[in-house]
Design an enzyme around this catalytic site. Sequence first.
Site, short mmCIF file in Angstrom:
data_model
loop_
_atom_site.label_atom_id
_atom_site.label_comp_id
_atom_site.label_asym_id
_atom_site.label_seq_id
_atom_site.Cartn_x
_atom_site.Cartn_y
_atom_site.Cartn_z
N ASP A 167 112.40 91.39 109.54
CA ASP A 167 111.32 92.34 109.68
C ASP A 167 110.67 92.47 108.30
OD1 ASP A 167 111.06 95.50 111.50
OD2 ASP A 167 109.56 94.27 110.48
C1 GLC Z 1 106.79 96.37 111.07
C2 GLC Z 1 107.64 96.43 112.30
C3 GLC Z 1 107.64 95.15 113.08
C4 GLC Z 1 106.32 94.43 112.86
C5 GLC Z 1 106.29 94.01 111.40
C6 GLC Z 1 104.95 93.36 111.04
O1 GLC Z 1 107.20 97.24 110.11
O2 GLC Z 1 108.95 96.93 112.21
O3 GLC Z 1 107.83 95.48 114.46
O4 GLC Z 1 106.23 93.30 113.70
O5 GLC Z 1 106.55 95.09 110.53
O6 GLC Z 1 103.93 94.30 111.06
#
Ligand code: GLC
Length: 754
Positions: free
Chosen positions: A288
Site C-alpha cells: 500500500d
Molecule cells: C491508499 C489506500 C489504498 C489506495 C492507495 C493508492 O492510501 O490505502 O487503498 O489504493 O493508497 O491511493
Amino acid sequence: MKRQQMRGLVMALMLTTALPTVTAHAQVATSSASKPWMNTKLSADQRADLIVARMTPDEKLTLVFGYFGSNQQKPKFTPHAEARMGSAGYIPGIPRLGVPPQWETDAGVGVATQRESSDPYLERTSLPSGIATAATWNPDLAFKGGAMIGSEARASGFNVQLAGGANLARDPRNGRNFEYGGEDPLLAGVMVGAQIRGIQSNNIISTIKHWALNGQETNRMTVSSNIGDAAARQSDLLAFEFAIEKASPGAVMCAYNRINSIYACESDYLLNEVLKKDWGYTGYVMSDWGGTHSTAKAANAGLDQESAYTFDKQPFFGAPLKAALADGSVSQARLDDMARRITRSMFAHGLFDHPVVKGPIDFAAHAKVTQADAEEAIVLLKNDGGLLPIAKSARKIVVIGSHSDVGVLSGGGSSQVFPVGGMAVKGLGPKGFPGPIVYHPSSPLKALQARNPAARFAYDDGSDPAAAAKAAAGADLVIVFAHQWAAESQDYSLTLADDQDALIDAVAAANSKTAVVLETGGPVLMPWLPKVGAVVEAWYAGTNGGEAIARVLTGEVNPSGRLPITFPRSADQLPRPVIDGDHSKPELMVDANYDIEGAAVGYKWFDKKGHQPLFAFGHGLSYSTFGYSDLKTSAAGDTLTVSFKVTNTGKTAGKDVPQVYVGPKGAPLDGRSGWEAPRRLGGFKKVELAPGASTTVAVTVDPRLLATFDSKAKAWTIAAGAYEVSLGASSRDLRAKAEVTLAAKTLPVTYDGK
Ligand code: GLC
C-alpha cells in the site's frame, strides 16, 4: 517434481523450441525472434521466464520500484512525465524488451483522481459503494460494474486498477467499510471476486486489497491486528481465498497494519506462507502507499513491488535493494521471482498483447450500468402499512435533507471518483485528504418529481428541525434523507452526524407518514425507528443514485437488496465497544485483539452471544412476499448440495435472495467443535419471479464452510456427524431447517474449491 525444477526443465525445452530456428524457406518474424515472449501460444509462466531471462539486473529493479502519479507531493516529488497526471501510481516500462509501463489508478467504484488542483480532475462514472454492490447479492451485477469501471480505466490510459477491497467488516464503524464486501467471507469473496473478474475482462490488472485484517482506520498505519491462524483463515483470509480463486487478481496489495505485531508488507506468514505457498498464488504483491518498512525483510517476506516510494520513510526497493542484492541479504533468485511474478501477471492479463490506448467513454451507457447496481443495492429495512411505494394518490410530498435536491453522497478518500458534470455541492468537508465531501449530481428530489407529476413537492434542507417539522405537517408523505459521510483514514460513530436524529424525531412527530432514506457507508443507530413508517438504506448510490432511489421509492423497481452487514442496536453489542487507539496520535503503536471474536465476525458474533441486532445480516424487505418450500439436502463426498423451491406469494414481480446457513447440529459454543458460531452462510442465490411463479434452486456448499482449520495439520477438517441446514430470508429469519449427516473429511490447505 518440485515446481521450480519443473520450471527449469520447461525453460530449457522452451529455449530450444521457442527461439525460432531459421529454415531455408521460413523466416520467423523478427519480432518473435528478438522477443520470443511475445508468442501468445506460450503460457504466461513461459513468457515471463523468457523475458526475465533477458533482463539486466537494473531492468528487473525497474519493475519493483513504484512512483506516485500526482503533483500532490511537489516540490519534494515531481511525477514522471509518462505518468498519468493525478493518478495513484506509475512504474516505468522497459522499452528495449517491450515491457509497457504500469499505470495505476484507484479504485473500487471507478477511476479516481488524487485531489490536487494542479492535477487534471478526471470526471468519471462512479458505481455505488462496494458495500452497496455487496448488498445486491448479485455477482452478475458486480461483474458488469467491474467491467464498466475497468473499461473507463483502460480508456483513461490505465492498465492496473487498485480495486478489490475485500476486508471483512469486523467493526461496523470502520471508515472504509463502504469500500468493501461486508462481514461474511462467502458473500465478500463472491461479490468482490466478481468485480475483479469484471475489471480484468478489459485486459488490465486488478488488485485485491488490503491484505490482510485491515479492520479499522484508527491508527491504520500502526495498529496490530492480533488473531490466531485458524480464526484468521476461517474469516478474513477466507474472503480473499474465495475471491482469488474466482478471479485470479493479478496483484495483491498488502495492508498498512501489522498482524500479530509484524507489518503486513513484511509478514512472511501472510505473503510467503499463506498466499504464495499454501494457496499457490502466482501473481505479485504490491505495498500500500506508505506500507513498505524495510528492504531485505520485506523482499524476503514476499513483497514484490514497493508502491509510490515517496509515501515511505525512504525508498526501500530502489538503491537499497540493489545494495541488498550486492551484499547477498536479498538473493538474485528472489529478485528474479519478483520480476517474474510482475511480468507473469502482465502477460496473463493482456498488458503486453493489448496495450492501453486512451479512448472515448460512453458515459450514458455507463450511467445505466451503475444505476442498475444501485437499484438492486437498496435495502428496504422497514415498511409499516405499505407506506412505500409512494401512493399514486399522494398529492403533497415533502422531501427533506442531505442535499437531496441536487445529489447523492459518496465516500471519501483514495477511492473518490469525481463526478461527470462536477460536484453537486462545493466546499464541503476537509480541504485536504480524505476530503472533499462529494455529492454526485443526481437529485432524488428531481427524479421523484419527474415520476410523480400529479404531486406537489416541497423541499426543506433539514438544517432547522422545527422548520422541517412545520413543512412536514399535513403532507401525504414525508421523505427524510439522512447522511453519514465515511472516509478512508478515519472511523466513524454509529450515531448520525449533524444531529440528524433530532431532525428525524421532529419530522416524525409532525407527521407519522415519514420514510427515512439513509445515505451511509454502513450501519447507523436509529433511535427514531419506532416513530417512522419506513426506512430504506440507499448506501452511497453513485452516479445515477438519485434515479435509482426514486425508482425504488415509486415502485418502478421492487427493492431486492439484503444487508451484507449487521446493524447493531448499540456499540456495546460489539466485540470492542470502543475502537482501540487514538485518532489524534497516528504514530501510536496500538493492539487490536481480534481473538475476542476470532472468526465470529458480524452476525456470527451476534448469534454466539445471543445479541438481538437492530437489523440482521441478510435482511431486506420487498414490495412482494416470497415463500420457501421443499428443502432438501444431499451429501456426496465433500459436497453438500441444498435444494429448495422459492415462490413469489405476492402481487408484484420482484427479486429475492434465499440464504442457506449451515452449522453443526447443537454446536457447543465452548469452542470444542472449533466452530466460531452456530452457523455460517453456506450459499445464496438471487432469483427473479413474477407474482405466483416458483423456481427451484440448488446451491452447493464449499466444504471449507463445513470445516474448521487445523493449524498444526495445515488442513481443513470436517467432523463426522449431524449438521443443520437452515433456509432463511436473513441470518435471523430462518424459515426451514433440515438435518444432514456428513462423513469426516480432511482437505489440504491447498484445496482451491475445485
Ligand atoms: C491508499 C489506500 C489504498 C489506495 C492507495 C493508492 O492510501 O490505502 O487503498 O489504493 O493508497 O491511493
